[in-house]
Design a protein around this motif. Sequence first.
Motif, PDB file in Angstrom:
ATOM      1  N   ASP A   1      -0.630  -2.514 -15.814  1.00 52.98           N
ATOM      2  CA  ASP A   1       0.021  -1.327 -16.350  1.00 52.98           C
ATOM      3  C   ASP A   1       1.540  -1.494 -16.315  1.00 52.98           C
ATOM      4  OD1 ASP A   1       1.174   0.210 -13.794  1.00 52.98           O
ATOM      5  OD2 ASP A   1      -0.764  -0.689 -13.258  1.00 52.98           O
TER       6      ASP A   1
ATOM      7  N   LEU B   1       0.821  -1.211   0.000  1.00 52.39           N
ATOM      8  CA  LEU B   1       0.000   0.000   0.000  1.00 52.39           C
ATOM      9  C   LEU B   1       0.856   1.262   0.000  1.00 52.39           C
ATOM     10  CD1 LEU B   1      -2.803  -1.085   2.506  1.00 52.39           C
ATOM     11  CD2 LEU B   1      -2.978  -0.893   0.007  1.00 52.39           C
TER      12      LEU B   1
ATOM     13  N   THR C   1       3.364  -1.541 -12.847  1.00 45.92           N
ATOM     14  CA  THR C   1       3.155  -2.750 -12.050  1.00 45.92           C
ATOM     15  C   THR C   1       3.918  -3.927 -12.643  1.00 45.92           C
ATOM     16  OG1 THR C   1       0.943  -1.924 -11.532  1.00 45.92           O
ATOM     17  CG2 THR C   1       1.413  -4.211 -10.956  1.00 45.92           C
TER      18      THR C   1
ATOM     19  N   LYS D   1      -4.841  -7.301  -4.455  1.00 41.80           N
ATOM     20  CA  LYS D   1      -5.905  -8.265  -4.742  1.00 41.80           C
ATOM     21  C   LYS D   1      -5.374  -9.483  -5.513  1.00 41.80           C
ATOM     22  CE  LYS D   1      -9.822  -5.020  -4.819  1.00 41.80           C
ATOM     23  NZ  LYS D   1     -10.861  -4.396  -5.675  1.00 41.80           N
TER      24      LYS D   1
ATOM     25  N   PRO E   1       1.182   3.687  -9.079  1.00 45.68           N
ATOM     26  CA  PRO E   1       0.040   4.487  -8.614  1.00 45.68           C
ATOM     27  C   PRO E   1      -0.782   3.723  -7.567  1.00 45.68           C
ATOM     28  CG  PRO E   1       0.175   4.496 -11.011  1.00 45.68           C
ATOM     29  CD  PRO E   1       1.154   3.476 -10.544  1.00 45.68           C
ATOM     30  N   PHE E   2      -1.485   4.478  -6.714  1.00 40.74           N
ATOM     31  CA  PHE E   2      -2.230   3.843  -5.613  1.00 40.74           C
ATOM     32  C   PHE E   2      -3.261   2.840  -6.136  1.00 40.74           C
ATOM     33  CE2 PHE E   2      -5.625   3.626  -2.439  1.00 40.74           C
ATOM     34  CZ  PHE E   2      -4.879   3.251  -1.319  1.00 40.74           C
ATOM     35  N   LYS E   3      -3.954   3.186  -7.225  1.00 44.77           N
ATOM     36  CA  LYS E   3      -4.955   2.273  -7.786  1.00 44.77           C
ATOM     37  C   LYS E   3      -4.314   0.947  -8.184  1.00 44.77           C
ATOM     38  CE  LYS E   3      -8.502   1.984 -11.398  1.00 44.77           C
ATOM     39  NZ  LYS E   3      -9.137   2.682 -12.553  1.00 44.77           N
ATOM     40  N   SER E   4      -3.107   1.025  -8.718  1.00 41.21           N
ATOM     41  CA  SER E   4      -2.391  -0.185  -9.116  1.00 41.21           C
ATOM     42  C   SER E   4      -1.960  -0.995  -7.900  1.00 41.21           C
ATOM     43  CB  SER E   4      -1.162   0.175  -9.953  1.00 41.21           C
ATOM     44  OG  SER E   4      -1.542   0.834 -11.138  1.00 41.21           O
ATOM     45  N   ARG E   5      -1.668  -0.322  -6.795  1.00 43.53           N
ATOM     46  CA  ARG E   5      -1.294  -1.033  -5.560  1.00 43.53           C
ATOM     47  C   ARG E   5      -2.456  -1.892  -5.062  1.00 43.53           C
ATOM     48  NH1 ARG E   5       0.966   4.299  -2.356  1.00 43.53           N
ATOM     49  NH2 ARG E   5       1.749   5.301  -4.245  1.00 43.53           N
ATOM     50  N   ILE E   6      -3.660  -1.368  -5.171  1.00 44.67           N
ATOM     51  CA  ILE E   6      -4.851  -2.122  -4.749  1.00 44.67           C
ATOM     52  C   ILE E   6      -5.037  -3.345  -5.636  1.00 44.67           C
ATOM     53  CG2 ILE E   6      -7.348  -2.048  -4.437  1.00 44.67           C
ATOM     54  CD1 ILE E   6      -5.788  -0.380  -2.412  1.00 44.67           C
ATOM     55  N   ILE E   7      -4.865  -3.155  -6.938  1.00 47.21           N
ATOM     56  CA  ILE E   7      -4.979  -4.274  -7.883  1.00 47.21           C
ATOM     57  C   ILE E   7      -3.918  -5.338  -7.563  1.00 47.21           C
ATOM     58  CG2 ILE E   7      -4.722  -4.954 -10.310  1.00 47.21           C
ATOM     59  CD1 ILE E   7      -5.855  -2.178 -11.046  1.00 47.21           C
TER      60      ILE E   7
END
Length: 444
Positions: free
Chosen positions: A150, A106, A153, A121, A112-118
């Motif tokens: 992306d 995290l 990532t 998961k 990017p933060f959105k990619s960290r969440i992906i």
Amino acid sequence: MGKTTVIIGAGVGGLTTGALLSKQGHIVRILEKLSKLGGRTASMKYRNHILDNGFHIMPFYKKSAIFSVLKEIGIQDRLKLAKVDDIAFHSDSGFHKYPKGMIDLLQLSLIPFKSRIILLKLLLPMAFSSIEKTEEWDDKSLTEITKNLDPDTNAFFEAVCMLAFADTADHISLGEFARTIIRANPFKGGTSEFAYPDDGGYDSISRVLGDYIIENNGTIETNHSVQKIIIENSKVIGIIENDGTFFKSDCVVVSYPAYVALNQLFDENTIDRKFIEKINRLDKKTAVVEVHFALSSKIDSRQVVFPVGDNYTTKGIFFISNITPSVSPDGEHLIIAGTPVEPSVADDSVKIKEIVEKMKDEISSIYPEFNSSLLWERPMAWKLVESVVKEPGMVWKSKMPHEIPGIEGLFFVGDSTISYGIGTDSAAHSSILCTPKIQSFLKS
């Protein structure tokens, strides 16, 4: 207990097997064709620096297969280890801290933060899977789950693969990657820690194991090769040594790549040809170009830095003297930089020189003081046999079995045999799995 078990090869696989058998009171005789122990983990002294044959670390520290063997035989305190935990990425935007656990993802500033969440998961279900479940993914490539991510990532995955497998993501089995994540999960009894011998030289591990074997009435003979393993009536009866001497033994352990041994150590038609052809498929090599650099100044306080992105040829910079100063003389510092290449490149001196120059340019772009601090460099290129421990379709239980059906007293250990993990830890895990089979045979 009076019979002697012959072990061919004094790499990590042979030595861990020898140590485990010695612990049970069995007499072992280890024969090594080279002049020193360690196999591919051998180290050397060069200009007063300790250089490893490549960069090796003990994955998962005290949860590693090697450490498990040391603990089993009661000599874990003999090997002083330095933790390798100051690891970072370097991208065009600067340095980014390497995540040590799932929660750290995290805070992973590389993506990017959105990619960290992906990413979270994607990795969390793997981390809590079972080893049995991961076997279903052994034929799949890691890129099957990363191809739609992306670029940032994907760069993260490439860096992780460099640390864990010394290779690119397209060469890694999804099953082996998942097992690595499981072994790093503290909620499953794992750890993400790494270690390197504090005295310098990864072959310190081999010396500690070798000393234990000798203390327990075993023998280790270097510069001593084996011409042939003799089998009669489907049973091992002994070996023919390099000088033509026959040594009687009903138990022989081969601890170097099985596809080499099967083609060199047996009379024709002793081993079924179809079986040999099946094992020969494991003879798939990867290669690496690595350069040791000695510096007059400490250009970074970190231990490992991974340049990420397609614009970097260099895939890893390891500051060995930051891990343990004992590898270098006072006032000097040792780093090693590496990159995976096609096997043909390892034989091409012109291409090797071009790669080395690119790596030097890249390191100097990250560290402007690199060139003025450089005392000497020592490039090397070598082919590995480690692709069998990580490539889709050739990992875990798809490798060489520990025994050949129908032949008594013949055993195989090492990273080309059934085991998981990579390199030296895979070789030790193979010994852990195989040794009970050897003990059962010896007792019978």
